[in-house]
Write an enzyme that holds these catalytic residues in place. Structure first.
Site, PDB file in Angstrom:
ATOM      1  N   SER A 125      -3.208  22.839  32.273  1.00  9.40           N
ATOM      2  CA  SER A 125      -4.037  22.213  31.243  1.00  9.40           C
ATOM      3  C   SER A 125      -5.263  21.555  31.850  1.00  9.40           C
ATOM      4  CB  SER A 125      -3.194  21.145  30.515  1.00  9.40           C
ATOM      5  OG  SER A 125      -4.016  20.343  29.703  1.00  9.40           O
ATOM      6  N   TYR A 150       2.640  13.470  31.114  1.00  7.45           N
ATOM      7  CA  TYR A 150       2.443  14.892  30.772  1.00  7.45           C
ATOM      8  C   TYR A 150       1.401  15.509  31.713  1.00  7.45           C
ATOM      9  CZ  TYR A 150       0.279  18.967  28.811  1.00  7.45           C
ATOM     10  OH  TYR A 150      -0.271  20.219  28.681  1.00  7.45           O
ATOM     11  N   LYS A 154       1.767  18.425  34.912  1.00  5.54           N
ATOM     12  CA  LYS A 154       1.006  19.667  35.102  1.00  5.54           C
ATOM     13  C   LYS A 154       0.381  19.693  36.501  1.00  5.54           C
ATOM     14  CE  LYS A 154       1.830  21.688  31.256  1.00  5.54           C
ATOM     15  NZ  LYS A 154       2.661  22.906  31.248  1.00  5.54           N
ATOM     16  N   ASN A 199      -2.329  16.524  17.393  1.00  2.00           N
ATOM     17  CA  ASN A 199      -3.603  17.200  17.698  1.00  2.00           C
ATOM     18  C   ASN A 199      -4.521  17.246  16.470  1.00  2.00           C
ATOM     19  OD1 ASN A 199      -1.653  19.297  19.774  1.00  2.00           O
ATOM     20  ND2 ASN A 199      -3.107  17.804  20.508  1.00  2.00           N
ATOM     21  N   GLY A 297      -6.550   6.807  26.444  1.00  2.00           N
ATOM     22  CA  GLY A 297      -6.380   7.987  27.311  1.00  2.00           C
ATOM     23  C   GLY A 297      -7.318   9.132  26.977  1.00  2.00           C
TER      24      GLY A 297
HETATM   25  C1  WQD Z   1      -8.911  16.418  20.246  1.00  2.00           C
HETATM   26  C2  WQD Z   1     -10.000  15.425  19.821  1.00  2.00           C
HETATM   27  C3  WQD Z   1      -9.237  13.156  19.774  1.00  2.00           C
HETATM   28  C4  WQD Z   1      -6.382  13.682  16.514  1.00  2.00           C
HETATM   29  C5  WQD Z   1      -4.403  17.351  24.118  1.00  2.00           C
HETATM   30  C6  WQD Z   1      -3.777  17.423  25.478  1.00  2.00           C
HETATM   31  C7  WQD Z   1      -4.061  18.757  26.090  1.00  2.00           C
HETATM   32  C8  WQD Z   1      -3.588  19.831  25.165  1.00  2.00           C
HETATM   33  C9  WQD Z   1      -4.305  19.708  23.837  1.00  2.00           C
HETATM   34  C10 WQD Z   1      -1.332  20.386  25.739  1.00  2.00           C
HETATM   35  C11 WQD Z   1      -9.977  14.154  20.653  1.00  2.00           C
HETATM   36  C12 WQD Z   1      -9.614  13.639  18.379  1.00  2.00           C
HETATM   37  C13 WQD Z   1      -7.342  13.907  17.496  1.00  2.00           C
HETATM   38  C14 WQD Z   1      -6.708  12.863  15.401  1.00  2.00           C
HETATM   39  C15 WQD Z   1      -8.913  12.552  16.274  1.00  2.00           C
HETATM   40  N1  WQD Z   1      -2.196  19.726  24.975  1.00  2.00           N
HETATM   41  N2  WQD Z   1      -8.582  13.361  17.371  1.00  2.00           N
HETATM   42  N3  WQD Z   1      -7.971  12.330  15.321  1.00  2.00           N
HETATM   43  O1  WQD Z   1      -6.279  15.137  23.309  1.00  2.00           O
HETATM   44  O2  WQD Z   1      -8.129  16.861  23.640  1.00  2.00           O
HETATM   45  O3  WQD Z   1      -5.795  17.440  24.264  1.00  2.00           O
HETATM   46  O4  WQD Z   1      -3.959  18.411  23.316  1.00  2.00           O
HETATM   47  O5  WQD Z   1      -1.583  21.175  26.596  1.00  2.00           O
HETATM   48  O6  WQD Z   1      -3.373  18.828  27.313  1.00  2.00           O
HETATM   49  O7  WQD Z   1      -4.378  16.439  26.294  1.00  2.00           O
HETATM   50  O8  WQD Z   1      -6.378  17.216  21.868  1.00  2.00           O
HETATM   51  O9  WQD Z   1      -6.268  17.618  19.444  1.00  2.00           O
HETATM   52  O10 WQD Z   1      -5.210  15.508  20.390  1.00  2.00           O
HETATM   53  O11 WQD Z   1      -7.691  15.701  20.303  1.00  2.00           O
HETATM   54  O12 WQD Z   1     -10.047  12.070  16.189  1.00  2.00           O
HETATM   55  O13 WQD Z   1      -5.877  12.604  14.484  1.00  2.00           O
HETATM   56  O14 WQD Z   1      -9.751  15.040  18.480  1.00  2.00           O
HETATM   57  O15 WQD Z   1      -9.677  11.823  19.975  1.00  2.00           O
HETATM   58  O16 WQD Z   1     -11.311  13.722  20.800  1.00  2.00           O
HETATM   59  P1  WQD Z   1      -6.716  16.546  23.290  1.00  2.00           P
HETATM   60  P2  WQD Z   1      -6.307  16.498  20.441  1.00  2.00           P
END
Ligand code: WQD
Length: 338
Positions: A125, A150, A154, A199, A297
């Protein structure tokens, strides 16, 4: 027929990769403990390709079960997806993450190396980079201290594999995914909505479907054009095809080192507000959202320099953000009917 083991093959990315493997004539054996998916996915894979993969329900944390599996199945290569992957959850359950994500990997590698099975693709990742100093992010970007167990699992996984390749000549490729989204065009497989989505995209589609009241946008005071954080959203079928391209590279012995890493993304960054706007264009209706504080984070921006994967894997993304969002929305609507 080349037989490929896909661990976690009933999961979101795993199931889409199984379909692409079958489309390319590989025989697929799936190991999954169904902890984050359902058996329905197996039937839906068959509905897409007409071929039912062999499915064995074992837990890779059980070393005896892993050993028995390899005694009973001749395997030519492995794509290893099976792992816990919720960043937030890993902070509250570190030992569960280290036990599951690392013990399983070690037991798998022990079997492969003892049996001389060479081709190993690892699901990594972009989290390993943390907030990269330079964008777009290349494979040479320094690995930063992980922000979560997590992310660390990785990083540690890659080191375990690299050391094993060096010691016993295993051939492996780690694919560092950016943000996988969307669903197969058949709308028979996609991201299963188990629990409250962590996500962005599943939360957006559930809000548009009226399952969630509104989307919380985590922060609009980042140092970006519109203040919201930027990510590289890649359609899951494009991501699945990167796995078959990486596997082909190893089977055809085109790898230049016995451990290689590739960033797998679109190479394009999109902010949260840009994603919302694109989604509203797809559904032709406004999305209900509010701006709240930043999430612990989260990094400001992460998007891939994909030139290595484009060149060495002869692979590139073909699906646009809008098409990906449309497939996610169609998948969400299909959930209501089932
Ligand atoms: C994306 C953007 C949030 C939810 C994570 C893991 C990565 C992979 C994918 C496993 C960010 C914003 C999110 C919400 C929001 N997972 N957001 N409101 O954090 O980039 O990646 O998931 O492999 O390893 O780190 O993905 O979809 O959680 O967030 O504003 O309700 O959307 O702040 O900017 P992320 P995400």
């Amino acid at each position: 027929m080349t037989r490929i083991l896909v661990t976690g093959g009933l999961g979101f990315i795993g199931s889409h990769t199984v379909v692409e493997l079958q489309n390319r004539g590989y025989e697929v054996v799936i190991i999954d403990n169904l902890s984050n998916t359902t058996l329905e996915v197996l039937h839906n894979i068959k509905a897409i390709t007409g071929i039912q993969p062999i499915f064995i329900n074992i837990d890779l944390r059980n070393q005896k079960e892993v050993n028995t599996f390899f005694n009973e199945h001749a395997i030519d290569g492995v794509i290893h997806f099976a792992a816990y992957k919720a960043v937030g959850e890993s902070v509250s359950k570190p030992l569960a993450y280290y036990q599951n994500n690392l013990n399983s990997l070690v037991y798998l590698l022990q079997e492969l190396t003892e049996r001389g099975i060479g081709n190993f693709i690892f699901s990594s990742s972009c989290t390993v980079y943390g907030q990269a100093d330079e964008l777009p992010i290349t494979e040479k970007a320094p690995i930063k201290p992980a922000e979560s167990p997590y992310g660390y699992s990785k990083q540690a996984g890659e080191i375990i594999i690299k050391d094993t390749c060096k010691a016993v000549g295993l051939n492996a490729i780690a694919l560092r995914y950016f943000n996988p989204i969307g669903a197969h065009p058949s709308i028979k497989i996609g991201e299963l909505p188990l629990g409250v989505p962590q996500n962005l995209i599943p939360y957006i589609t559930q809000t548009a479907a009226g399952i969630r009241k509104e989307l919380s946008v985590f922060g609009n005071d980042y140092p970006t054009e519109d203040g919201t954080a930027i990510r590289d959203y890649i359609h899951v079928v494009d991501l699945a095809k990167a796995h078959t391209a990486a596997l082909r590279r190893l089977i055809e012995k085109k790898n230049k080192e016995n451990f290689e890493v590739f960033n797998i993304g679109t190479g394009k960054g999109s902010s949260v507000l840009e994603v919302i706007k694109a989604f509203e264009k797809v559904t032709k209706k406004p999305l209900n959202y509010k701006i709240v504080g930043k999430r612990e984070g989260d990094v400001t921006a992460a998007y891939a320099d994909t030139s290595m994967a484009n060149r060495e894997l002869n692979w590139k993304t073909e699906i646009s953000l809008e098409t990906a969002l449309k497939s996610a929305w169609q998948w969400q609507q299909a959930q209501k009917k089932s």
